[in-house]
Design an enzyme around this catalytic site. Structure first.
Site, PDB file in Angstrom:
ATOM      1  N   GLY A  13       0.837  -1.202   0.000  1.00 20.31           N
ATOM      2  CA  GLY A  13       0.000   0.000   0.000  1.00 20.31           C
ATOM      3  C   GLY A  13       0.862   1.239   0.000  1.00 20.31           C
ATOM      4  N   SER A 142      -3.496   0.122  14.177  1.00 21.88           N
ATOM      5  CA  SER A 142      -4.390   1.271  14.328  1.00 21.88           C
ATOM      6  C   SER A 142      -4.681   1.435  15.807  1.00 21.88           C
ATOM      7  CB  SER A 142      -5.691   0.985  13.584  1.00 21.88           C
ATOM      8  OG  SER A 142      -6.728   1.847  14.034  1.00 21.88           O
ATOM      9  N   TYR A 155     -12.869  -4.346  11.054  1.00 22.09           N
ATOM     10  CA  TYR A 155     -11.641  -3.550  11.174  1.00 22.09           C
ATOM     11  C   TYR A 155     -11.014  -3.716  12.565  1.00 22.09           C
ATOM     12  CZ  TYR A 155      -8.502   0.431  10.497  1.00 22.09           C
ATOM     13  OH  TYR A 155      -7.389   1.218  10.364  1.00 22.09           O
ATOM     14  N   ILE A 188      -6.174   9.542  10.550  1.00 24.10           N
ATOM     15  CA  ILE A 188      -5.390  10.330   9.587  1.00 24.10           C
ATOM     16  C   ILE A 188      -6.237  10.453   8.322  1.00 24.10           C
ATOM     17  CG2 ILE A 188      -3.282  10.423   8.189  1.00 24.10           C
ATOM     18  CD1 ILE A 188      -1.858   8.791  10.312  1.00 24.10           C
TER      19      ILE A 188
END
Lengths: 259, 259
Positions: A13, A142, A155, A188
């Site tokens: 990514g 995260s 997630y 972010i």
């Protein structure tokens, strides 16, 4: 004299957002870098914008596919001769919904994206790192690897899983010169946030701006984080001085998660 | 161009070991540094060895003494004109004992040199940093700020408390350009270790080597950490670029703490 002179890194990514910032920071410290992304177009664009010549190489591929992950690591070694630093950065959410309405399709997609992709890349990279007795694995987790947001069971669960995986692997290879760490950023405003965050906001019945505010409000800095916050710590972990830091889940969240 | 060009730092207990390593890396990155410690002799020796000319200055300070800690902060501003970075590094214990046998003297000494010194130094530093709307405060905690060892109630309680203090202060000044973080090292073979650990090991009924193993075996890296590994994190947290990293308990423990 850069802190990563002579090192070879692979960043999943890596054409945009956090991955791109890490790739640029590594290049600035003297590393050779492979960036990966799904879109060859965005790859070419990143290569031309970053302007790092032969020190930067793009390999396209969707990391939710196991063969792509393993091929990416192998091709990094074929291209630059070795792999020293593996950054498992790709990830995201999408189709946010309460668990009762969570589809198999999105659940499995996010499982592959956030948890299986780091596992596949890490396992492959270790085959090269263990014999050379040097390696740095950095998983981009995260704050939701430690805390919670409703409608995002996929997630939150996969980021928690990634934190667990990080700690286990760190202990398995800790005496071999290889460190394994996770960075836990706060909110972010990346491209992923701009797409998946909007979906999550809608699932929560919020405007997108409200959603962003909700992520910044519990922090000490009362604003979102930036991609450079994450790359700053990534360089430290990848450097020689990072040898003593492993199995750590490091918050880069402006003081949000208190543990 | 150093990463701390133009910055002024003060570090408690910095004539030797971790504090000294931080002083040296700050100096090498262009900062002006006040070095501090109880002994003027060791201060002179440290200054001579570091050979940093007018960029390094020694102020004697016994960190158990509130007026000396406050005078150290003010003295830094008087000498170098301002204060950008404070590292509250002093700490330790006079002895170890089960809580049932812990004396007031040993308990209170630990409270002063660890927690109170950090509080006194932080409060005074903030008086200078809040008006200038910038600053970096780093408290030296320990992995024992999250873990526990029998007979070390004094050390463990203080390091846990420092972690709490750091998080609260980070939230109080998070929008004022000031960050407050803690570093949590694992075992580092400092002078403090060789001075206080023989007695502690005796209390625990183990040899010095066994005591060291007790701290390093739970780590992924199976070795002590180094002062340079701690200093690298202090440098990173002190940079302008680290403006969004605050309230963080940054581990440098080779994977000992699982959370």
């Amino acid at each position: 004299m850069g802190e990563l002179d002579g090192r070879v890194a692979c960043v999943t990514g890596g054409t945009r957002g956090i991955g791109r910032a890490i790739a640029e920071a590594f290049l600035a410290e003297g590393a050779k870098v492979v960036i990966n992304g799904r879109s060859p177009e965005k790859g070419e664009q990143a290569i031309s914008e970053i302007e790092a010549g032969e020190n930067l190489h793009f390999i396209s591929g969707d990391v939710t596919d196991q063969a792509v992950c393993e091929g990416l690591v192998d091709q990094t070694v074929e291209h630059f001769g070795k792999i020293d630093i593996m950054v498992n950065n790709a990830g995201g959410g999408g189709d946010a919904a309460p668990l009762v309405d969570m589809s198999d399709e999105i659940w499995n997609f996010v499982l592959n994206w956030n948890l299986n992709h780091p596992m596949w890349c890490m396992r492959r990279a270790l085959k090269y790192m263990i014999p050379q007795e040097w390696g740095r694995i950095i998983n981009i987790s995260s704050m939701y690897g430690k805390t919670v947001i409703p409608t995002n069971s996929h997630y939150v669960t996969t980021k928690h899983g990634l934190n667990g995986l990080t700690k286990v692997v760190a202990h398995e290879v800790g005496a071999m010169g290889i460190t394994v760490n996770a960075l836990c950023p706060g909110g972010i405003l990346t491209d992923v946030m701009n797409t998946d965050g909007r979906v999550a906001a809608e699932a929560l019945g919020m405007e997108f701006q409200e959603f962003l505010d909700m992520m910044a409000a519990p922090s000490a800095i009362k604003r979102l984080n930036e991609v450079e916050d994450v790359s700053l710590v990534a360089v430290l972990l990848a450097s020689e001085a990072g040898a003593g830091i492993s199995g750590s889940l490091i918050n880069v969240d402006g003081g949000q998660v208190p543990y | 161009m150093g990463k701390l060009e133009g910055k002024v730092a003060v570090i408690t207990a910095s004539t030797r070991s971790i504090g000294r390593a931080i002083a040296e890396i700050y100096l090498s990155e262009g900062a002006k540094v006040v070095v501090s410690g109880r002994s003027a002799e060791k201060g002179e020796q440290a200054l001579a060895e570091m050979d940093a000319g007018e960029n390094a200055h020694f102020i004697a300070c016994d960190a158990v003494n509130q007026s000396e800690v406050e005078a150290l902060i003010d003295g830094t501003v008087e000498h170098f004109g301002k204060l950008d970075i404070v590292v509250l590094n002093a700490g330790g214990i006079m002895g170890a004992a089960p809580v049932a046998e812990m004396t007031d003297e040993v308990w209170n000494h630990a409270l002063d040199i660890n927690l109170n010194h950090t509080f006194w130094g932080m409060r005074k530093a903030l008086a200078h940093m809040i008006p200038q709307e910038s600053g970096r405060i780093i408290a030296m905690s320990s992995m024992e700020g999250k873990l526990a060892k029998a007979t070390l109630s004094n050390y463990t309680s203080n390091k846990h408390a420092i972690n709490g203090l750091v998080k609260v202060a980070a939230h109080e000044v998070g929008t004022l350009g000031i960050t407050v973080n803690a570093i949590l090292p694992g075992l580092v073979l400092t002078d403090m270790f060789y001075e206080s650990m023989p007695a502690t090991a005796e209390t625990m009924g183990v040899t010095l080597e066994e005591a060291a193993d007790m701290f390093t075996q739970p780590a992924a890296i199976k070795r002590p950490n180094t002062v340079e590994e701690v200093a690298a994190v202090a440098l990173m947290l002190s940079r302008d670029e680290a403006r969004n990293i605050t309230g963080c308990l940054f581990p440098v423990d080779g994977g000992t703490m699982p959370y």
